[in-house]
Enzyme design. Structure first.
Site, PDB file in Angstrom:
ATOM      1  N   LYS A 129      51.240  54.740  53.980  1.00  0.00           N
ATOM      2  CA  LYS A 129      51.307  55.379  52.650  1.00  0.00           C
ATOM      3  C   LYS A 129      50.485  54.559  51.655  1.00  0.00           C
ATOM      4  O   LYS A 129      50.096  53.420  51.948  1.00  0.00           O
ATOM      5  CB  LYS A 129      52.766  55.481  52.208  1.00  0.00           C
ATOM      6  CG  LYS A 129      53.448  54.138  52.012  1.00  0.00           C
ATOM      7  CD  LYS A 129      54.945  54.304  51.787  1.00  0.00           C
ATOM      8  CE  LYS A 129      55.632  52.966  51.631  1.00  0.00           C
ATOM      9  NZ  LYS A 129      57.098  53.097  51.604  1.00  0.00           N
ATOM     10  N   TYR A 142      40.617  33.256  26.995  1.00  0.00           N
ATOM     11  CA  TYR A 142      41.379  33.936  25.942  1.00  0.00           C
ATOM     12  C   TYR A 142      42.680  33.214  25.655  1.00  0.00           C
ATOM     13  O   TYR A 142      43.385  32.789  26.579  1.00  0.00           O
ATOM     14  CB  TYR A 142      41.706  35.362  26.374  1.00  0.00           C
ATOM     15  CG  TYR A 142      40.526  36.308  26.332  1.00  0.00           C
ATOM     16  CD1 TYR A 142      39.856  36.568  25.145  1.00  0.00           C
ATOM     17  CD2 TYR A 142      40.106  36.961  27.485  1.00  0.00           C
ATOM     18  CE1 TYR A 142      38.782  37.457  25.109  1.00  0.00           C
ATOM     19  CE2 TYR A 142      39.051  37.853  27.466  1.00  0.00           C
ATOM     20  CZ  TYR A 142      38.388  38.093  26.267  1.00  0.00           C
ATOM     21  OH  TYR A 142      37.346  38.977  26.244  1.00  0.00           O
TER      22      TYR A 142
END
Ligand SMILES: *Cc1c(COP(=O)(O)O)cnc(C)c1O
Length: 365
Positions: free
Chosen positions: A35, A256
């Protein structure tokens, strides 16, 4: 030159992991669970490595079509069954076996026109409380299914909530046994964790096991056990190259938010992999990586297209050096995806499933 990042799918590792599962449960047939596009690996890419399975289990109908398109003529099981009546037409046409977990699916079957009766897996809710008939409703569901001309063989299934942890499976096995004891049909109960951890428990009877994560080489019960403990090999490697080097001084910050501040002069490698590639932004400074096959660490915040690593311990490393984010480096050293997942507060499943579309993927033998 394309951006220097690559995922590699290891066919030999898939084959090896499948055989590890088979060894754990010698008598059982094995559904390879594919899946979510084979847990992010790509159905077409894993097919060669997993074609030794007895069947493929998945839940998207388009994925079932893809498995048939690869030439697979053996069993395919839809783990969530039909979502609407039309889906049963595809089940008839492609000979898909399907789960029946609710009354609405039996209603759809009763109205379905087919020449060939379907093999169904009747699902009991033994305590997970997601899909399946409550124990007291299972027998009436079985009786109803058994009376339908659209239904061929009925198998019985359930799913465990705690096969990977201390609560275990005994309480669910007992409930399942009690209700299904005198019903005929094959049983399918075990996911990877139950297959590996509870294989020796005679109460856990599974004619069909349903391993997913284990065949991709991640431990279902990390950190209690790691993949090596279960003899599993990573089926996916994510690697990228260093594209720039910065020499930062004591007190300089990187990236950042300036979350990393150098405590001494530091060589920073900028790696062409970021959260838009599927590497978790939440991974903090210190998340393990392999730099040319040796263990190192990330520093600072992961950004969209880049992350940064400490190259100070690796004077030989520089622009062009390969950084393995998870999986296996060229020298054979493995960084388990589970360790990176742990740093991100999640599980290997989520990382492999989140590999981004933009990452080029190669298949290795
Ligand atoms: C996904 C899934 C599995 C496989 O679980 P793993 O933990 O990856 O082994 C097994 N059974 C069902 C019903 C599933 O949905």
């Amino acid at each position: 030159m394309p951006r220097p990042i690559q995922a590699t799918i290891h066919t030999a590792a898939l084959r090896h992991n499948l055989s590890q599962v088979r060894q754990a449960v010698a008598d059982a047939k094995v559904w390879a669970v594919v899946k979510a596009n084979a847990y992010g690996h790509g159905i077409e890419r894993v097919f060669e490595g997993l074609r030794g399975a007895d069947g493929f289990a998945l839940l998207d109908l388009t994925e079932a079509e893809r498995v048939r398109a690869l030439g697979w003529r053996g069993p395919i099981l839809l783990l969530e069954g039909a979502f609407e009546a039309r889906d049963l037409e595809l089940c008839s046409r492609l000979h898909l076996w399907h789960t029946v977990h609710c009354d609405e699916q039996i209603d759809m079957l009763a109205l379905h026109k087919t020449h060939e009766p379907h093999r169904v897996f009747l699902k009991m809710n033994s305590g997970m409380n997601r899909l399946g008939f409550a124990p007291h409703r299972l027998r009436s569901a079985w009786t109803r299914l058994n009376a339908l001309p659209q239904v061929d063989e009925i198998s019985l299934m359930t799913h465990f909530s705690d096969a990977d942890g201390s609560k275990g499976v005994a309480h669910q096995v007992a409930r399942f046994e009690e209700v299904t004891r005198d019903l005929p049909g094959e049983r399918s109960v075990s996911n990877s964790a139950a297959t590996l951890r509870h294989a020796q428990d005679p109460a856990v009877k599974s004619d069909w096991v349903r391993p997913g994560i284990a065949v991709y080489g991640s431990a279902p019960d990390h950190p209690e056990h790691n993949a090596a403990h279960w003899g599993l090999q990573p089926a996916m490697t994510l690697s990228a190259q260093v594209i720039a080097v910065q020499h930062v001084q004591t007190g300089d910050s990187v990236g950042y938010g300036s979350t990393f501040v150098a405590e001494h002069p530091t060589r920073i490698g900028v790696v062409a992999c970021g959260y838009a590639d599927g590497y978790p932004r939440i991974c903090p400074t210190g998340t393990p990586v392999l730099i040319e096959g040796a263990r190192g660490r990330t520093v600072g915040r992961v950004s969209m297209d880049m992350l940064t690593v400490d190259l100070t311990p690796f004077p030989e490393a520089g622009v062009g050096s390969t950084v393995t984010l998870w999986g296996q480096a060229a020298n054979g050293v493995v960084l388990p995806i589970d360790e990176v997942a742990q740093a991100a507060g999640t599980v290997g499943y989520e990382l492999m499933c989140a590999l981004a579309q933009r990452v080029p993927v190669a298949v290795a033998g």
